[in-house]
Enzyme design. Structure first.
Site, short mmCIF file in Angstrom:
data_model
loop_
_atom_site.label_atom_id
_atom_site.label_comp_id
_atom_site.label_asym_id
_atom_site.label_seq_id
_atom_site.Cartn_x
_atom_site.Cartn_y
_atom_site.Cartn_z
N GLY A 21 -6.88 1.21 0.05
CA GLY A 21 -6.03 1.30 1.23
C GLY A 21 -6.86 1.23 2.49
N GLY A 22 -6.19 1.36 3.62
CA GLY A 22 -6.90 1.30 4.90
C GLY A 22 -5.96 1.61 6.04
N ASP A 34 -0.87 15.92 10.74
CA ASP A 34 -0.42 14.56 10.42
C ASP A 34 0.20 14.51 9.03
OD1 ASP A 34 0.01 11.88 11.01
OD2 ASP A 34 -1.93 11.24 10.25
#
Length: 803
Positions: A518-519, A634
């Site tokens: 992922g990124g 978050d």
């Protein structure tokens, strides 16, 4: 369309607060011609709901009770402990103490309702002329109706109304009153705000309906700040009634109506439950507020406010102020300014604004000593600026402002220089509701209002010394880490703590980071294998500054604690400018993939519910069981990872904030993801763990529905109108129809009891006020079935934040 409909709702239901009424017994509901009322007398509606008489406004402030020196004739709620007026006759013609004993309200022989003192008329309804005394004496009376309407009527028929207070309102609209205009005469019914909390005189703001639609405006200077076209009104009424049914305090108790014929156009609302006490008011600030009386709390509850932001009205805080809709109070003076009239501010009139503490240096325009202070993320002043085309740099723009004694601020954006002369009006902070400005205003200040150069130099020296000490400490820390790393690499084992990896080892273990998991904005995540066959996930942080911040935040938080519902940090790499974090690998990826991607494994209901409990336990541990309270900042499905048995692991602590146990909140920079942000994030105030609670509530709704909260769905089966899922879902919850909210991919295979419980928890978590949200430990108890929750109210900011 949807935001405007929410704004429009406030227009259909509009509080004037004053001193408790003069103690006297009520008479009856009728005043006959020739009769009068003195200061100790009253009229009361037959149902006992409204009283008419003399009153003296007062307000309780920080400095104590402030009472007006003047008296007024008005109507107020009889059965409410908090004195609340709904109409005032002599708004701009008060009765003084000297006049009071001689002042009477009477129905004169010419058919007018009059307030007079001796032979002097203070106020008159002035509607009936050329009527004989004999006729008037026999046929006319004044009646205070059960709906709070004061009427002059003929005794032969109650429909023969020659004058009524509903057609001459103050700042309040009651059920049964019309809000509209007469097409034949062009006459409009206009509502004006009051001046302040102890002066009901005509204020600066008004609203009316004319042939173009509804207008909400300021009178001086003339400025419309909101309008609504009549063309959209008829199709909006059905939705407005739907919206009113969302709130349990108004559901089934109020009906909205709209009439448009050849004679008139108007809006009104009627009570379906006469026991309900409700009113709407055009507030001093220019905001429409709907209030419903709560017997439980014995106070007025704001059902809705429009515009959503109290900063929307033109110049509501006055000159040289900053309006922050999520702060308390919303209006504050700019740096190095003070309230022009503290007395006015104390009684709610902030339009006088603020004044400079120190005059500017205007003696020599070419060498002014004045300085500028940046005010970030604000809406630039609403008054028209002067554009300076030859100021091609920011320094030249600043100099252009300094060359005018009248210049108080400048902005330099996209190579455009703008300077403002005179008052700075409507400078509003970014609240994420109806103001998302990222612009910067540079406020001109006297050099005397900022620290002197000597102090600055002293601070610089102290700063250098502190920085040197910190640097020395960091060097020592790095040496220790290098020693630990060598020991770890030589033994390939680490008992307790985390491992300091070499960059070359991680390159080898991840095959040069070739297998991406992922990124994002932080960098990338790659899959790898350690020499002992442990599968790892390596996060490679990008950006020298931001990467360093995230690196330190993660190592200092998740690197020091362990919990079954928190991702495990195995180690890190810190070589040169390279910052990498090594985690245990989660074979089932992140929660968002299973909820929102069609090809992913569908999570059954038991798994989803257990995921909710697990995440709640992880957050509870962070908030209450660590040495310092850790606020994740978050929480979202992308940051909830799933291991082989679908146990949830909270991940990505790069935005985490820390609160010492001796403190309740922390002031930190804006962070998080749109769609999961608590309202207080946008205000710039210090945060608490309740921001995580809000985000968790939004995640619960997505787990329930299997769709993004931002995805719009139909409001009901018979409507083509759509709204974000959280807006429609609470209506279904209140109707007892949670079944229709659950992810259809489950094919009805779920526990209805658990679904209702999860939905209730979600809406309590996303309440506007952080005080109303539960703690995560309380959430755990509820989800485990050890504690019950009442039905949650509709969060007022939900619609605006979701759109």
């Amino acid at each position: 369309m949807i935001p405007q409909l929410y704004i429009f709702l406030g227009l259909l239901l509009f509080s004037l607060h004053g001193a408790p009424p003069y103690s006297a017994a009520a008479v009856n509901d009728t005043l006959l011609a020739g009769e009068s009322i003195a200061v100790s007398d009253k009229l009361m509606s037959r149902n006992g709901k409204f009283t008419l008489g003399f009153f003296q406004p007062s307000v309780v402030s920080k400095s104590g009770n402030i009472t007006s020196p003047n008296w007024y004739v008005g109507i107020w709620f009889s059965n409410i402990s908090e004195f609340t007026t709904v109409w005032v006759a002599n708004r701009d013609n008060p009765v003084t103490d000297l006049q009071l004993n001689q002042t009477r309200l009477k129905l004169s022989n010419d058919g007018n309702l009059v307030i007079s003192s001796n032979a002097s008329t203070i106020w008159s309804s002035a509607t009936v002329a050329n009527t004989t005394i004999a006729t008037t004496m026999n046929t006319t009376s004044v009646v205070l109706a059960n709906n709070g309407n004061l009427m002059i009527i003929g005794s032969s028929s109650t429909s023969n109304v020659s004058w009524q207070s509903f057609e001459h309102p103050a700042d309040v609209m009651l059920p049964g009153a019309k809000f509209g205009w007469n097409k034949a005469t062009g006459a409009t019914i206009k509502y004006f705000s009051k001046k302040n909390l102890i002066d009901p005189g005509l204020g600066l703001y008004y609203f009316q309906l004319d042939n173009t639609g509804i207008v909400l405006a300021r009178s001086n200077p003339a400025k419309t700040y909101w309008s609504w076209s009549s063309q959209q009104s008829s199709k909006a009424i059905s939705l407005l009634n739907q919206l009113m049914s969302i709130n349990p305090q108004t559901r089934g108790r109020i009906n909205m109506t709209y009439v448009d014929n050849n004679e008139e156009e108007y809006y009104a609302y009627i009570l379906l439950d006469e026991s309900l006490n409700v009113y709407g008011v055009l507030d001093i600030s220019g905001q429409l507020i709907i209030n419903v009386w709560s017997q439980d709390t014995r106070s007025w509850q704001q059902v809705y406010t429009q515009p959503i932001s109290p900063c929307t009205a033109y110049a509501t805080c006055g000159p040289f102020t900053i309006c922050n809709s999520l702060a308390h109070p919303v209006c504050n003076c700019m740096e190095s300014f003070s309230q022009t009239s503290p007395e006015d501010w104390e009684v709610g009139n902030r339009t006088v604004g603020c004044s400079r503490n120190t005059p500017l240096d205007c003696g020599n325009m070419t060498s002014s000593t004045d300085v500028f202070q940046a005010i970030a993320r604000v809406q630039l002043p609403s008054n028209t600026p002067q554009r300076v085309d030859n100021a091609t740099t920011q320094s030249k723009c600043a100099q252009a402002c300094l060359s005018y004694c009248s210049c108080n601020a400048y902005s330099y954006e996209n190579n455009i220089c703008s300077i403002w002369h005179g008052d700075l009006l409507s400078v509003n902070s970014n609240d994420g509701i109806d103001n998302s400005s990222e612009e910067v205003l540079y406020l001109r200040l006297s050099a005397k209002d900022v620290p002197s150069s000597r102090k600055n130099n002293r601070k610089t020296i102290v700063g250098v010394i502190i920085a040197t000490c910190i640097a020395s400490f960091l060097v020592m820390l790095m040496l220790i880490l290098l020693i630990l790393r060598k020991k770890c690499l030589h033994t390939s084992q680490l008992v307790g703590g985390i491992v300091a990896f070499r960059y070359s080892d991680l390159c080898h273990g991840t095959k040069n980071f070739s297998e991406k998991l992922g990124g994002g904005g932080f960098g990338s995540v790659s899959k790898g294998v350690l020499s002992d066959s442990t599968i790892i996930a390596v996060k490679k942080l990008d950006g020298a500054h931001q990467g360093e911040k995230q690196f330190r935040a993660e190592v200092s938080s998740i690197g020091l604690i362990q919990h079954i519902n928190l991702v495990k940090l195995i180690g890190f790499c810190c070589e040169g400018d390279k910052r990498l974090l090594v985690y245990e690998h989660m074979v089932n990826g992140s929660l968002d993939a299973h909820l929102f991607q069609s090809k992913a494994t569908i999570l059954n209901w038991t798994t989803r519910y257990n995921l909710a409990i697990g995440v709640a336990r992880g957050l509870s541990y962070l908030h209450q069981s660590c040495k310092e309270c850790i606020i994740h900042c978050d929480i979202k499905p992308e940051n909830i990872l799933l291991d082989a048995s679908f146990t949830p692991k909270i991940a990505d602590f790069g935005m985490a904030a820390f609160v010492g146990r001796n403190f309740s909140r922390v002031l930190t920079t804006f962070r998080g993801t749109v769609g999961y942000l608590a309202p207080e994030w946008i205000s710039g105030v210090a945060i608490t763990p309740k921001v995580d609670v809000y985000s968790f509530g939004m995640v619960l709704l997505e787990m329930l529905s299997g769709k993004r909260n931002s995805q719009k769905v139909c409001i009901d089966d018979n409507s083509n109108q759509v709204a974000p899922f959280p807006v429609t879902a609470i209506s279904k919850l209140l109707e007892g129809d949670v079944r229709s909210l659950v992810d259809p991919k489950l094919n009805g295979d779920f526990s209805l009891e658990e679904a209702e419980r999860l939905c209730k928890v979600a809406y309590w978590c996303i309440q506007d006020n952080e005080v109303d949200r539960p703690t995560m430990s309380e959430v755990v108890l509820v989800l485990e079935g050890l504690h019950n929750l009442d039905m949650p109210p509709m969060p007022r900011l939900l619609a605006a934040l979701a759109l």
